[in-house]
Design an enzyme around this catalytic site. Sequence first.
Site, PDB file in Angstrom:
ATOM      1  N   TYR A  57      42.892 -46.177 -11.237  1.00 22.10           N
ATOM      2  CA  TYR A  57      41.467 -46.469 -11.110  1.00 22.10           C
ATOM      3  C   TYR A  57      40.660 -45.172 -11.022  1.00 22.10           C
ATOM      4  O   TYR A  57      40.838 -44.374 -10.101  1.00 22.10           O
ATOM      5  CB  TYR A  57      41.191 -47.362  -9.892  1.00 22.10           C
ATOM      6  CG  TYR A  57      41.947 -48.685  -9.903  1.00 22.10           C
ATOM      7  CD1 TYR A  57      42.471 -49.210 -11.089  1.00 22.10           C
ATOM      8  CD2 TYR A  57      42.150 -49.421  -8.746  1.00 22.10           C
ATOM      9  CE1 TYR A  57      43.170 -50.416 -11.118  1.00 22.10           C
ATOM     10  CE2 TYR A  57      42.843 -50.632  -8.764  1.00 22.10           C
ATOM     11  CZ  TYR A  57      43.356 -51.112  -9.950  1.00 22.10           C
ATOM     12  OH  TYR A  57      44.047 -52.301  -9.961  1.00 22.10           O
ATOM     13  N   HIS A 115      52.665 -50.865 -11.394  1.00 23.45           N
ATOM     14  CA  HIS A 115      51.426 -51.512 -11.872  1.00 23.45           C
ATOM     15  C   HIS A 115      51.691 -52.583 -12.942  1.00 23.45           C
ATOM     16  O   HIS A 115      51.050 -53.613 -12.973  1.00 23.45           O
ATOM     17  CB  HIS A 115      50.466 -50.441 -12.397  1.00 23.45           C
ATOM     18  CG  HIS A 115      49.020 -50.800 -12.280  1.00 23.45           C
ATOM     19  ND1 HIS A 115      48.035 -49.906 -12.025  1.00 23.45           N
ATOM     20  CD2 HIS A 115      48.379 -51.998 -12.383  1.00 23.45           C
ATOM     21  CE1 HIS A 115      46.855 -50.509 -11.980  1.00 23.45           C
ATOM     22  NE2 HIS A 115      47.043 -51.787 -12.209  1.00 23.45           N
TER      23      HIS A 115
HETATM   24  P1  NAP Z   1      36.826 -59.493  -9.239  1.00 22.79           P
HETATM   25  O1  NAP Z   1      37.104 -59.110  -7.848  1.00 22.79           O
HETATM   26  O2  NAP Z   1      37.223 -60.844  -9.713  1.00 22.79           O
HETATM   27  O3  NAP Z   1      35.281 -59.318  -9.570  1.00 22.79           O
HETATM   28  C1  NAP Z   1      34.606 -58.125  -9.309  1.00 22.79           C
HETATM   29  C2  NAP Z   1      33.176 -58.255  -9.846  1.00 22.79           C
HETATM   30  O4  NAP Z   1      32.480 -59.283  -9.144  1.00 22.79           O
HETATM   31  C3  NAP Z   1      32.394 -56.991  -9.657  1.00 22.79           C
HETATM   32  O5  NAP Z   1      31.565 -56.853 -10.798  1.00 22.79           O
HETATM   33  C4  NAP Z   1      31.538 -57.246  -8.418  1.00 22.79           C
HETATM   34  O6  NAP Z   1      30.331 -56.550  -8.522  1.00 22.79           O
HETATM   35  C5  NAP Z   1      31.305 -58.733  -8.525  1.00 22.79           C
HETATM   36  N1  NAP Z   1      31.177 -59.387  -7.206  1.00 22.79           N
HETATM   37  C6  NAP Z   1      32.071 -59.371  -6.180  1.00 22.79           C
HETATM   38  N2  NAP Z   1      31.661 -60.144  -5.160  1.00 22.79           N
HETATM   39  C7  NAP Z   1      30.468 -60.668  -5.539  1.00 22.79           C
HETATM   40  C8  NAP Z   1      29.539 -61.551  -4.928  1.00 22.79           C
HETATM   41  N3  NAP Z   1      29.739 -62.048  -3.709  1.00 22.79           N
HETATM   42  N4  NAP Z   1      28.412 -61.884  -5.615  1.00 22.79           N
HETATM   43  C9  NAP Z   1      28.182 -61.380  -6.857  1.00 22.79           C
HETATM   44  N5  NAP Z   1      29.037 -60.543  -7.491  1.00 22.79           N
HETATM   45  C10 NAP Z   1      30.165 -60.187  -6.835  1.00 22.79           C
HETATM   46  O7  NAP Z   1      37.472 -58.469 -10.284  1.00 22.79           O
HETATM   47  P2  NAP Z   1      38.432 -57.209 -10.209  1.00 22.79           P
HETATM   48  O8  NAP Z   1      37.753 -56.061  -9.593  1.00 22.79           O
HETATM   49  O9  NAP Z   1      39.005 -57.061 -11.567  1.00 22.79           O
HETATM   50  O10 NAP Z   1      39.665 -57.671  -9.291  1.00 22.79           O
HETATM   51  C11 NAP Z   1      39.753 -57.400  -7.907  1.00 22.79           C
HETATM   52  C12 NAP Z   1      40.750 -56.284  -7.620  1.00 22.79           C
HETATM   53  O11 NAP Z   1      42.054 -56.621  -8.081  1.00 22.79           O
HETATM   54  C13 NAP Z   1      40.452 -54.977  -8.360  1.00 22.79           C
HETATM   55  O12 NAP Z   1      39.328 -54.320  -7.833  1.00 22.79           O
HETATM   56  C14 NAP Z   1      41.768 -54.274  -8.229  1.00 22.79           C
HETATM   57  O13 NAP Z   1      41.900 -53.724  -6.923  1.00 22.79           O
HETATM   58  C15 NAP Z   1      42.742 -55.427  -8.463  1.00 22.79           C
HETATM   59  N6  NAP Z   1      43.190 -55.546  -9.874  1.00 22.79           N
HETATM   60  C16 NAP Z   1      44.517 -55.337 -10.145  1.00 22.79           C
HETATM   61  C17 NAP Z   1      44.980 -55.432 -11.456  1.00 22.79           C
HETATM   62  C18 NAP Z   1      46.453 -55.199 -11.739  1.00 22.79           C
HETATM   63  O14 NAP Z   1      46.825 -55.068 -12.914  1.00 22.79           O
HETATM   64  N7  NAP Z   1      47.280 -55.161 -10.742  1.00 22.79           N
HETATM   65  C19 NAP Z   1      44.108 -55.747 -12.496  1.00 22.79           C
HETATM   66  C20 NAP Z   1      42.761 -55.985 -12.191  1.00 22.79           C
HETATM   67  C21 NAP Z   1      42.317 -55.899 -10.874  1.00 22.79           C
HETATM   68  P3  NAP Z   1      29.800 -55.570  -7.347  1.00 22.79           P
HETATM   69  O15 NAP Z   1      30.876 -54.569  -7.101  1.00 22.79           O
HETATM   70  O16 NAP Z   1      28.565 -54.991  -7.933  1.00 22.79           O
HETATM   71  O17 NAP Z   1      29.537 -56.459  -6.151  1.00 22.79           O
END
Ligand code: NAP
Length: 281
Positions: A57, A115
């Site tokens: 990241y 990962h």
């Molecule tokens: P997510 O958590 O499903 O969504 C994040 C998005 O939603 C961001 O744009 C955030 O914007 C917005 N958001 C969050 N809470 C909100 C709310 N209450 N109201 C409105 N918007 C909201 O997506 P993700 O970041 O892909 O997944 C979460 C975590 O999983 C990642 O950050 C990472 O740590 C992990 N991940 C792991 C893998 C893997 O391959 N292992 C892949 C993808 C993700 P703002 O930040 O502007 O609030």
Amino acid sequence: MKAELPAVTLPGGRQVPALGLGTWHMGEGEASPEEEAASLRAGLDLGMTVIDTAEMYADGGAEEVVGEAIKARRDEVFLVSKVLPYNASRAGTIAACEASLKRLGTDHIELYLLHWRGRHPFSETVEAFETLKAQGKIGAWGVSNFDVSDMKELLEDAEPLRPSANQILYNLARRGIEFDLLRWSQVQGIPLMAYSPLDEGRLLGHPVLEEIGRIHNVGSAQVALAFLLTKAGVIAIPKSGSPERVRDNFRASEIRLTSEDLRLLDEAFPPPTRKRPLEMI
Ligand code: NAP
């Protein structure tokens, strides 16, 4: 009074909250690093103590944000980071972990994950994980983006050693794992970490989630997260770079979805009826 977060028990007996904090895209300038660190601290204040990050990241930038956020309160945090598959050789895994520790400003990571599956044999990566564990640099190891067949292969290769978690894509719009991997993991006692629990934000504003949210006095994000909190052995890790939205997300733990809510969700987001390969982002 703040609600008690539901907990998930890891192999080895340690309990962690089922709602944590993601960090993908932190350190990329979407929000200021100060705001991002404040968001993580807002989550810690509410007991969302699982912080998920990765060397990938922002090329280590997200780990630096995490390091800043936790420096005065390291003991509260259950830290998760990940090694990239192309670094996951015997020596490469150790070097990657040491670089992550430096960026995180700590001497240990509670859970260190591969990962996704790459070209290095599992035996090499697992050997490096075990070395790191013996040195106290990691507390436990696990994997990410592993389907049932990958997990079975890993268990066979690593026996008697076992991963402590598998982090996978899971949310209402991506329910494929409910066909097999979810149950298989529950039976094996291997927790799943549900990444992109809001489908990277795409679930926000969905009319059915909004409708259910209105009954419980929350928004669509909280309903999407509350759905995941109904699943045993699953830790959801939503990411937000805003303290206010982190506090909003915590409210998912304060509502209880009814059987009628779950029926409406099944109607709008049908559970799988056949095997599909594990999706990943
Ligand atoms: P997510 O958590 O499903 O969504 C994040 C998005 O939603 C961001 O744009 C955030 O914007 C917005 N958001 C969050 N809470 C909100 C709310 N209450 N109201 C409105 N918007 C909201 O997506 P993700 O970041 O892909 O997944 C979460 C975590 O999983 C990642 O950050 C990472 O740590 C992990 N991940 C792991 C893998 C893997 O391959 N292992 C892949 C993808 C993700 P703002 O930040 O502007 O609030």
